[in-house]
Design a protein around this motif. Structure first.
Motif, PDB file in Angstrom:
ATOM      1  N   TRP A 202       0.826  -1.205   0.000  1.00 16.52           N
ATOM      2  CA  TRP A 202       0.000   0.000   0.000  1.00 16.52           C
ATOM      3  C   TRP A 202       0.862   1.258   0.000  1.00 16.52           C
ATOM      4  N   LEU A 203       1.982   1.226   0.695  1.00 14.18           N
ATOM      5  CA  LEU A 203       2.883   2.376   0.675  1.00 14.18           C
ATOM      6  C   LEU A 203       3.465   2.584  -0.725  1.00 14.18           C
ATOM      7  N   ALA A 204       3.809   1.481  -1.396  1.00 14.78           N
ATOM      8  CA  ALA A 204       4.336   1.592  -2.761  1.00 14.78           C
ATOM      9  C   ALA A 204       3.293   2.199  -3.695  1.00 14.78           C
ATOM     10  N   LEU A 205       2.032   1.770  -3.562  1.00 14.50           N
ATOM     11  CA  LEU A 205       0.970   2.336  -4.386  1.00 14.50           C
ATOM     12  C   LEU A 205       0.725   3.803  -4.045  1.00 14.50           C
ATOM     13  N   ALA A 206       0.873   4.162  -2.761  1.00 12.81           N
ATOM     14  CA  ALA A 206       0.691   5.558  -2.353  1.00 12.81           C
ATOM     15  C   ALA A 206       1.753   6.460  -2.968  1.00 12.81           C
ATOM     16  N   THR A 207       2.981   5.947  -3.106  1.00 10.19           N
ATOM     17  CA  THR A 207       4.023   6.758  -3.744  1.00 10.19           C
ATOM     18  C   THR A 207       3.646   7.067  -5.191  1.00 10.19           C
ATOM     19  N   VAL A 208       2.978   6.115  -5.849  1.00  9.88           N
ATOM     20  CA  VAL A 208       2.544   6.337  -7.235  1.00  9.88           C
ATOM     21  C   VAL A 208       1.443   7.395  -7.283  1.00  9.88           C
ATOM     22  N   VAL A 209       0.438   7.239  -6.440  1.00  9.26           N
ATOM     23  CA  VAL A 209      -0.713   8.139  -6.479  1.00  9.26           C
ATOM     24  C   VAL A 209      -0.287   9.576  -6.200  1.00  9.26           C
ATOM     25  N   PHE A 210       0.549   9.774  -5.183  1.00  9.06           N
ATOM     26  CA  PHE A 210       0.958  11.132  -4.830  1.00  9.06           C
ATOM     27  C   PHE A 210       2.137  11.605  -5.676  1.00  9.06           C
ATOM     28  N   GLY A 211       3.208  10.803  -5.707  1.00 12.53           N
ATOM     29  CA  GLY A 211       4.415  11.239  -6.406  1.00 12.53           C
ATOM     30  C   GLY A 211       4.209  11.436  -7.887  1.00 12.53           C
ATOM     31  N   CYS A 212       3.571  10.471  -8.552  1.00 15.87           N
ATOM     32  CA  CYS A 212       3.333  10.603  -9.992  1.00 15.87           C
ATOM     33  C   CYS A 212       2.215  11.590 -10.288  1.00 15.87           C
ATOM     34  N   GLY A 213       1.379  11.876  -9.284  1.00 15.06           N
ATOM     35  CA  GLY A 213       0.406  12.945  -9.441  1.00 15.06           C
ATOM     36  C   GLY A 213       1.082  14.275  -9.719  1.00 15.06           C
ATOM     37  N   GLY A 214       2.295  14.443  -9.190  1.00 14.21           N
ATOM     38  CA  GLY A 214       3.057  15.659  -9.473  1.00 14.21           C
ATOM     39  C   GLY A 214       3.400  15.793 -10.941  1.00 14.21           C
ATOM     40  N   PHE A 215       3.772  14.683 -11.571  1.00 12.67           N
ATOM     41  CA  PHE A 215       4.072  14.689 -12.995  1.00 12.67           C
ATOM     42  C   PHE A 215       2.845  15.116 -13.802  1.00 12.67           C
ATOM     43  N   PHE A 216       1.684  14.545 -13.473  1.00 12.83           N
ATOM     44  CA  PHE A 216       0.471  14.836 -14.240  1.00 12.83           C
ATOM     45  C   PHE A 216      -0.084  16.225 -13.946  1.00 12.83           C
ATOM     46  N   ALA A 217       0.203  16.776 -12.766  1.00 14.57           N
ATOM     47  CA  ALA A 217      -0.229  18.140 -12.477  1.00 14.57           C
ATOM     48  C   ALA A 217       0.404  19.116 -13.455  1.00 14.57           C
ATOM     49  N   CYS A 218       1.635  18.826 -13.844  1.00 11.72           N
ATOM     50  CA  CYS A 218       2.333  19.670 -14.815  1.00 11.72           C
ATOM     51  C   CYS A 218       1.944  19.313 -16.239  1.00 11.72           C
ATOM     52  N   TYR A 219       1.944  18.016 -16.563  1.00 10.84           N
ATOM     53  CA  TYR A 219       1.705  17.569 -17.939  1.00 10.84           C
ATOM     54  C   TYR A 219       0.312  17.957 -18.429  1.00 10.84           C
ATOM     55  N   SER A 220      -0.676  17.967 -17.521  1.00 11.94           N
ATOM     56  CA  SER A 220      -2.048  18.274 -17.919  1.00 11.94           C
ATOM     57  C   SER A 220      -2.189  19.695 -18.449  1.00 11.94           C
ATOM     58  N   TYR A 221      -1.308  20.597 -18.020  1.00 11.82           N
ATOM     59  CA  TYR A 221      -1.423  22.007 -18.404  1.00 11.82           C
ATOM     60  C   TYR A 221      -0.170  22.497 -19.140  1.00 11.82           C
ATOM     61  N   ILE A 222       0.510  21.544 -19.775  1.00 13.98           N
ATOM     62  CA  ILE A 222       1.773  21.886 -20.418  1.00 13.98           C
ATOM     63  C   ILE A 222       1.575  22.793 -21.631  1.00 13.98           C
ATOM     64  N   THR A 223       0.468  22.630 -22.371  1.00 11.37           N
ATOM     65  CA  THR A 223       0.261  23.433 -23.579  1.00 11.37           C
ATOM     66  C   THR A 223       0.116  24.918 -23.270  1.00 11.37           C
ATOM     67  N   PRO A 224      -0.805  25.354 -22.387  1.00 12.06           N
ATOM     68  CA  PRO A 224      -0.868  26.791 -22.085  1.00 12.06           C
ATOM     69  C   PRO A 224       0.389  27.307 -21.398  1.00 12.06           C
ATOM     70  N   LEU A 225       1.070  26.448 -20.657  1.00 12.86           N
ATOM     71  CA  LEU A 225       2.308  26.869 -20.014  1.00 12.86           C
ATOM     72  C   LEU A 225       3.375  27.200 -21.053  1.00 12.86           C
ATOM     73  N   LEU A 226       3.448  26.380 -22.096  1.00 11.15           N
ATOM     74  CA  LEU A 226       4.454  26.605 -23.135  1.00 11.15           C
ATOM     75  C   LEU A 226       4.094  27.781 -24.035  1.00 11.15           C
ATOM     76  N   THR A 227       2.806  27.965 -24.319  1.00  7.28           N
ATOM     77  CA  THR A 227       2.407  29.048 -25.236  1.00  7.28           C
ATOM     78  C   THR A 227       2.305  30.391 -24.520  1.00  7.28           C
ATOM     79  N   ASP A 228       1.646  30.427 -23.357  1.00 10.01           N
ATOM     80  CA  ASP A 228       1.378  31.700 -22.689  1.00 10.01           C
ATOM     81  C   ASP A 228       2.536  32.190 -21.832  1.00 10.01           C
ATOM     82  N   VAL A 229       3.357  31.277 -21.336  1.00 12.21           N
ATOM     83  CA  VAL A 229       4.465  31.673 -20.451  1.00 12.21           C
ATOM     84  C   VAL A 229       5.797  31.617 -21.189  1.00 12.21           C
TER      85      VAL A 229
END
Length: 421
Positions: A202-229
């Protein structure tokens, strides 16, 4: 063994292409089926729901079936799902077809990761898993841009038909190249579920849910970040996403090698590096060249985690790894959902497009903290058991049946990896 892993990678390439290419083809789908683009976006959600539902159900249903047969069936179901997408006459039938296509996703990567590990020597298992996942990363470099371009010129149905052809090729390759892999002796739903009593799992799965959530927090909004910023033109975003895929491909290779040498330290280190890189992106995004380098590094560190975490979960569930391995894919989808949600909250709060990478850095740091605490707890348990030193706190696994057969055929008892250097 290499050809068997390539067969798995071909199907992984098809899965990665159909999953991510849909994002770039939403305008064409919406126009052809007379729906709005936001409504067409439900097709992405339908696929994700299929992944979450199919991973545990199909894995449990196939627990007593030989793994090669399972892999052929899952690859075939994926191919049929894409064919249904290509011929769907309206939006709602297309949504159902997308859900069907997503059903085998998690189960395939779960069973495929276990099969790849069984085909490799114990000290090469993470690298074997990374070879299979290379199909997914290469899809982001080649498959998704090519599929998007094809769909823009010949229609989205043409893209689906190409994916059908690749999926069929992968299915035939698995049937021809993957050796017979029998089901575990104690196969069954109750046996597979028993591994979820492990706190370390369960701890290993928790690292995925939280840690990899960081990757997707950025990737989900990468297009406006690259164009507008960063100031990239809209047409350059596809090239930057391909650069993301290059980083993911490099990270997948590095992650496999690092995990085979030092599993626990690799998991912790990659999460820390991902957290630092995401946080830095809020600054480097203001200049094109620094933004491009950071995009490459985020893809690298973000995907270096995948073979390491997948291997860690399989080792923690080594008595019944298939369902646990498939559950990792569900955890990645939860990470995707939560990362996009919290990143969106930051944008809605008026913090700007540089806020999602900061949110991602915090989530990745939480994942790193969980990984460190799990490692420390594992070391204390090992010391308390008096079981002696273990590789990163995890006892070595016994050779797989295929390895034992290979040694018996050789007659010397020498592993094939040593015979071939």
């Amino acid at each position: 063994m290499p050809l068997a892993l390539v067969a798995l990678a071909v199907t992984a390439f098809a899965i990665g292409t159909t999953e991510f290419a849909a994002m770039g083809l939403l305008p064409q789908v919406a126009d052809d089926l007379h729906v709005s683009i936001p409504q067409a976006g439900w097709l992405i959600s339908a696929y994700a729901i299929g992944v979450v539902i199919g991973a545990p159900l199909l894995t449990a249903a196939a627990a007593r079936i030989p793994r090669k047969t399972v892999l052929i069936g899952l690859a075939g179901l994926f191919t049929v799902g894409n064919l249904l997408c290509a011929v769907a006459p309206n939006f709602w039938l297309l949504a159902v077809a997308r859900l069907i296509t997503g059903l085998p996703h998690g189960a395939f990567f779960g069973a495929g990761a276990v099969a790849a590990a069984e085909l490799a020597a114990p000290h090469l298992r993470a690298r074997a898993v990374s070879v299979m996942f290379s199909g997914l990363t290469i899809a982001n470099v080649v498959g998704v841009p090519a599929a998007t371009l094809l769909g823009q010129h010949l229609g989205w149905r043409a893209t689906m038909l190409v994916v059908v052809a690749i999926g069929a090729a992968g299915t035939l390759a698995i049937a021809r190249l993957v050796p017979h892999l029998p089901a575990p002796e104690k196969a069954g739903l109750r046996h597979e579920l028993s591994v979820f009593r492990s706190g370390q799992l369960w701890l290993a799965l928790a690292t995925v849910v939280f840690g990899c959530g960081g990757f997707f927090a950025c990737y989900s909004y990468i297009t406006p970040l690259l164009t507008d910023v960063a100031g990239f033109a809209t047409g350059s975003v596809t090239l930057m996403l391909a650069l993301f895929g290059v980083g993911m491909t490099i990270g997948n290779v590095i992650g496999g090698y690092a995990a085979d040498r030092a599993l626990r330290p690799s998991v912790c280190a990659f999460f820390v590096l991902l957290a630092l890189t995401l946080a830095a992106f809020s600054v480097t995004a203001h200049h094109k060249w620094s933004a491009a380098v950071t995009v490459l590094l985020i893809g690298l560190f973000g995907f270096a985690i995948v073979p390491a975490v997948q291997t860690l979960v399989m080792q923690k569930a080594r008595n019944a790894p298939t369902l646990a391995s498939a559950t990792v894919q569900g955890a990645f989808n939860l990470a995707n959902a939560q990362g996009a949600f919290f990143g969106g909250l930051a944008v809605d709060a008026g913090l700007g497009w540089t806020a999602p990478p900061v949110v991602g850095g915090v989530l990745a740091a939480i994942g790193a903290l969980i990984a460190v605490l799990a490692w420390a707890a594992d070391r204390r348990r090992t010391a308390a058991d008096g079981s002696g030193p273990a590789h990163d706190g995890i006892p070595a696994q016994a050779p797989s049946q295929s390895q034992s057969q290979a040694q018996a055929q050789d007659g010397s008892g020498t592993p094939a990896a040593e015979l071939h250097g």
